[in-house]
Design an enzyme around this catalytic site. Structure first.
Site, PDB file in Angstrom:
ATOM      1  CG  HIS A  21      -1.776  -1.223   1.309  1.00  0.00           C
ATOM      2  ND1 HIS A  21      -2.168  -1.780   2.492  1.00  0.00           N
ATOM      3  CD2 HIS A  21      -2.273  -2.027   0.340  1.00  0.00           C
ATOM      4  CE1 HIS A  21      -2.879  -2.871   2.258  1.00  0.00           C
ATOM      5  NE2 HIS A  21      -2.944  -3.054   0.963  1.00  0.00           N
ATOM      6  CG  ASP A 119      -4.941   2.694   1.329  1.00  0.00           C
ATOM      7  OD1 ASP A 119      -5.957   2.550   2.043  1.00  0.00           O
ATOM      8  OD2 ASP A 119      -3.796   2.430   1.730  1.00  0.00           O
ATOM      9  CG  ASN A 378       2.817  -2.404  -5.478  1.00  0.00           C
ATOM     10  OD1 ASN A 378       2.672  -1.280  -5.964  1.00  0.00           O
ATOM     11  ND2 ASN A 378       2.211  -2.772  -4.377  1.00  0.00           N
ATOM     12  CD  GLU A 398      -4.956  -7.597  -5.829  1.00  0.00           C
ATOM     13  OE1 GLU A 398      -4.764  -8.157  -4.728  1.00  0.00           O
ATOM     14  OE2 GLU A 398      -4.215  -6.697  -6.254  1.00  0.00           O
TER      15      GLU A 398
HETATM   16  N1  UDP Z   1       9.418  -6.136  -2.369  1.00  0.00           N
HETATM   17  C1  UDP Z   1      10.776  -5.930  -2.340  1.00  0.00           C
HETATM   18  N2  UDP Z   1      11.567  -6.950  -1.908  1.00  0.00           N
HETATM   19  C2  UDP Z   1      11.095  -8.150  -1.506  1.00  0.00           C
HETATM   20  C3  UDP Z   1       9.705  -8.361  -1.547  1.00  0.00           C
HETATM   21  C4  UDP Z   1       8.889  -7.338  -1.985  1.00  0.00           C
HETATM   22  O1  UDP Z   1      11.264  -4.860  -2.692  1.00  0.00           O
HETATM   23  O2  UDP Z   1      11.894  -9.016  -1.122  1.00  0.00           O
HETATM   24  C5  UDP Z   1       8.538  -5.042  -2.842  1.00  0.00           C
HETATM   25  C6  UDP Z   1       8.120  -5.293  -4.272  1.00  0.00           C
HETATM   26  O3  UDP Z   1       9.063  -4.758  -5.154  1.00  0.00           O
HETATM   27  C7  UDP Z   1       6.755  -4.598  -4.333  1.00  0.00           C
HETATM   28  C8  UDP Z   1       6.231  -4.715  -2.912  1.00  0.00           C
HETATM   29  O4  UDP Z   1       7.338  -5.007  -2.079  1.00  0.00           O
HETATM   30  O5  UDP Z   1       6.926  -3.252  -4.671  1.00  0.00           O
HETATM   31  C9  UDP Z   1       5.192  -5.803  -2.762  1.00  0.00           C
HETATM   32  O6  UDP Z   1       3.976  -5.371  -3.290  1.00  0.00           O
HETATM   33  P1  UDP Z   1       3.010  -6.347  -4.083  1.00  0.00           P
HETATM   34  O7  UDP Z   1       1.815  -5.544  -4.445  1.00  0.00           O
HETATM   35  O8  UDP Z   1       3.713  -6.987  -5.196  1.00  0.00           O
HETATM   36  O9  UDP Z   1       2.655  -7.485  -3.070  1.00  0.00           O
HETATM   37  P2  UDP Z   1       2.174  -7.504  -1.534  1.00  0.00           P
HETATM   38  O10 UDP Z   1       3.393  -7.462  -0.725  1.00  0.00           O
HETATM   39  O11 UDP Z   1       1.282  -6.311  -1.329  1.00  0.00           O
HETATM   40  O12 UDP Z   1       1.475  -8.812  -1.437  1.00  0.00           O
END
Ligand code: UDP
Length: 490
Positions: A21, A119, A378, A398
């Site tokens: 987020h 958000d 992301n 999602e």
């Molecule tokens: N991310 C990162 N390193 C990691 C794991 C995740 O930089 O080892 C970042 C990734 O690049 C993204 C975010 O964390 O920008 C994760 O967002 P995403 O929407 O993909 O998944 P969520 O964590 O919300 O399930």
């Protein structure tokens, strides 16, 4: 509180806990400052358990003239939720309980904002914008198909009989791709009797159209049919009620300092597009049995890899790992849970990184040619924006819909025959998928398609591009509103 000088708008943004987020909110704020002459204040409800989140907040440059980050302490919800409640329930409760603190902080600002952007977990704070007489918006940092489900969910809640997950027929959303209950359905919506079902329907989905417009993190020609349905009065537009602005792809930029260190020294020595990167977002983990199959599948594929790995879960599905980083203790060490000898046998072809890696910089490295991802939005955009084809490995939320978009609509990913959240994917299938995206004809075709998407996304963000223009149109909403307090204070 003072009103703003007319030439400049000031946006207040409210962000719920979690890297997934925080990143898109920060990027939206940057766009507003860089291209729309805004100043911004970002209110972040920090989880205070994620090392990555604190690091990102601490490393975000502050410029008091242009932008300001205010961290709101997480409210105490220990008496309101059970420890094993779903993430959706916990986040919804946190954002509900933080409303008073947020309202006070907003009213206490030196400069009266011209707009409030929240958000999808923050929609219960929209009334404070009405109190201030300023415009208000909801930012959905995801895709239009997921947005269409949110918009239509209150109708489905009434019309669908029984639990969504037990529907035999696809769930129809007017003008959009239908949702296959066994494959695409957001897990939160599976069973009506579960607490998180109500939280999704009553807070997230009902709140999305309560602003003056919706921002979504895609670009116009990525999902044209769904966007058209969301705007068509005869289709979903009846329920959307407000304009939808696609303003993406907004992703975290690469960092020059992120390109140093062991992983980049190693990547520098590998051939172009020869490495597959594996990561399940800020919170995804695998059950032990699946982790063993993953390790064997990778080894059998004989492809180079970088694998971000976390301690396996005991549950069968990929659970959410709350911290986004562990304590770094011995029990976190991959050698404790990977198959015996794996690290030694693969030491020349792969790197295993515990807990967290600089993902955007890794995906941007020329040696990386594939991404096994949990399909968080992301991560999905980061992969597309770097022209990297994917293995879709959805776990929860999602991500299941995102996986279908990537494989069926965009043709830039492969996925297992049975989704990984249903059944352990065996090593032979993993081996086959890895080989496919890294080296086979089908993989080359996907690479071609993802590169085209990359170009289209980049164009949309350029001056005069569709996302650039959408953000300018959106900014006009703020200009049109009176900037005075409803009670007459200035
Ligand atoms: N991310 C990162 N390193 C990691 C794991 C995740 O930089 O080892 C970042 C990734 O690049 C993204 C975010 O964390 O920008 C994760 O967002 P995403 O929407 O993909 O998944 P969520 O964590 O919300 O399930």
């Amino acid at each position: 509180m003072e009103t703003m000088n007319n030439s400049k708008q000031h946006a207040a943004l409210l962000c719920s806990p979690g890297m997934g987020h925080l990143i898109p909110i920060l990027e939206l704020a940057k766009q507003l400052v860089a291209h729309q002459n805004f100043t911004v204040t970002i209110f972040v409800v920090s989880s205070q358990t994620s090392h990555a989140e604190s690091q990102l907040l601490n490393s975000t440059p502050t410029n008091p003239q242009l932008w300001h980050v205010v961290q709101l302490p997480p409210p105490d919800i220990s008496g309101l939720v059970d420890p094993d409640d779903a993430v959706v329930t916990i986040l919804a409760m946190m954002m509900r309980e933080v409303r008073h603190a947020f309202r006070s902080a907003l009213l206490g600002m030196e400069v009266c904002p011209t707009m409030l952007i929240v958000d999808l977990f923050g929609t219960e704070s929209l009334p404070v914008a009405e109190e201030l007489g300023i415009s208000k918006f909801v930012y959905v940092p995801s895709n239009a198909w997921f947005l269409s489900l949110m918009v239509y969910c209150p109708v489905l809640d009434v019309e669908v009989k029984g639990d969504f997950v037990h529907q035999k027929e696809p769930i129809q959303i007017p003008g959009c791709r239908s949702i296959l209950p066994h494959l695409d359905l957001v897990d939160t919506l599976s069973v009506r009797a579960h607490k998180e079902y109500l939280d999704f329907v009553e807070i997230i989905s009902s709140g999305v159209s309560k602003g003056d417009a919706i921002l979504v993190n895609i670009w116009e020609d990525l999902e044209p049919k769904t966007l058209a349905a969301l705007r068509d009065e005869k289709l979903l537009g009846r329920y959307t009620k407000v304009p939808v602005y696609p303003i993406g792809p907004l992703i975290r930029p690469t960092e020059s300092s992120g390109s140093r260190g062991k992983v980049f020294d190693w990547l520098d020595k590998q051939p172009n597009e020869s490495v597959i990167y594996l990561s399940l977002g800020s919170g995804g983990t695998l059950p032990y049995e699946q982790m063993t199959e993953m390790a064997w599948g990778l080894e059998l594929s004989k492809q180079r890899f970088v694998w971000v790995i976390r301690k396996p879960t005991q549950t069968a599905d990929g659970a959410f790992f709350t911290g986004g980083s562990g304590n770094g203790g011995d029990e976190d060490s991959p050698s404790k849970y990977l198959p015996k000898g794996f690290l030694e046998r693969t030491k020349d072809v792969g790197l295993v990184i515990p807990l967290w890696a600089p993902q955007v910089d890794i995906l941007a490295h020329p040696s990386v040619g594939g991404f096994l991802s949990h399909c968080g939005w992301n991560s999905t955009l980061e992969s597309i924006s770097n022209g990297v084809p994917m293995i879709a490995w959805p776990l929860y939320a999602e991500q299941r819909m995102n996986s279908t978009l990537l494989t069926e609509e965009f043709g830039v990913a492969v996925r297992s025959k049975i989704p990984p959240w249903k059944k352990v994917v065996e090593r032979e299938e993993i081996e086959e998928m890895v080989r496919k995206i890294m080296g086979e004809k089908e993989g080359f075709a996907m690479r071609d398609r993802v590169r085209k998407l990359k170009t289209r996304g980049a164009k949309a963000l350029e001056k005069g591009g569709s996302s650039y223009n959408a953000l300018s149109q959106f900014a006009k909403h703020g200009e049109l509103r009176c900037m005075k307090f409803a009670d007459g204070r200035k």
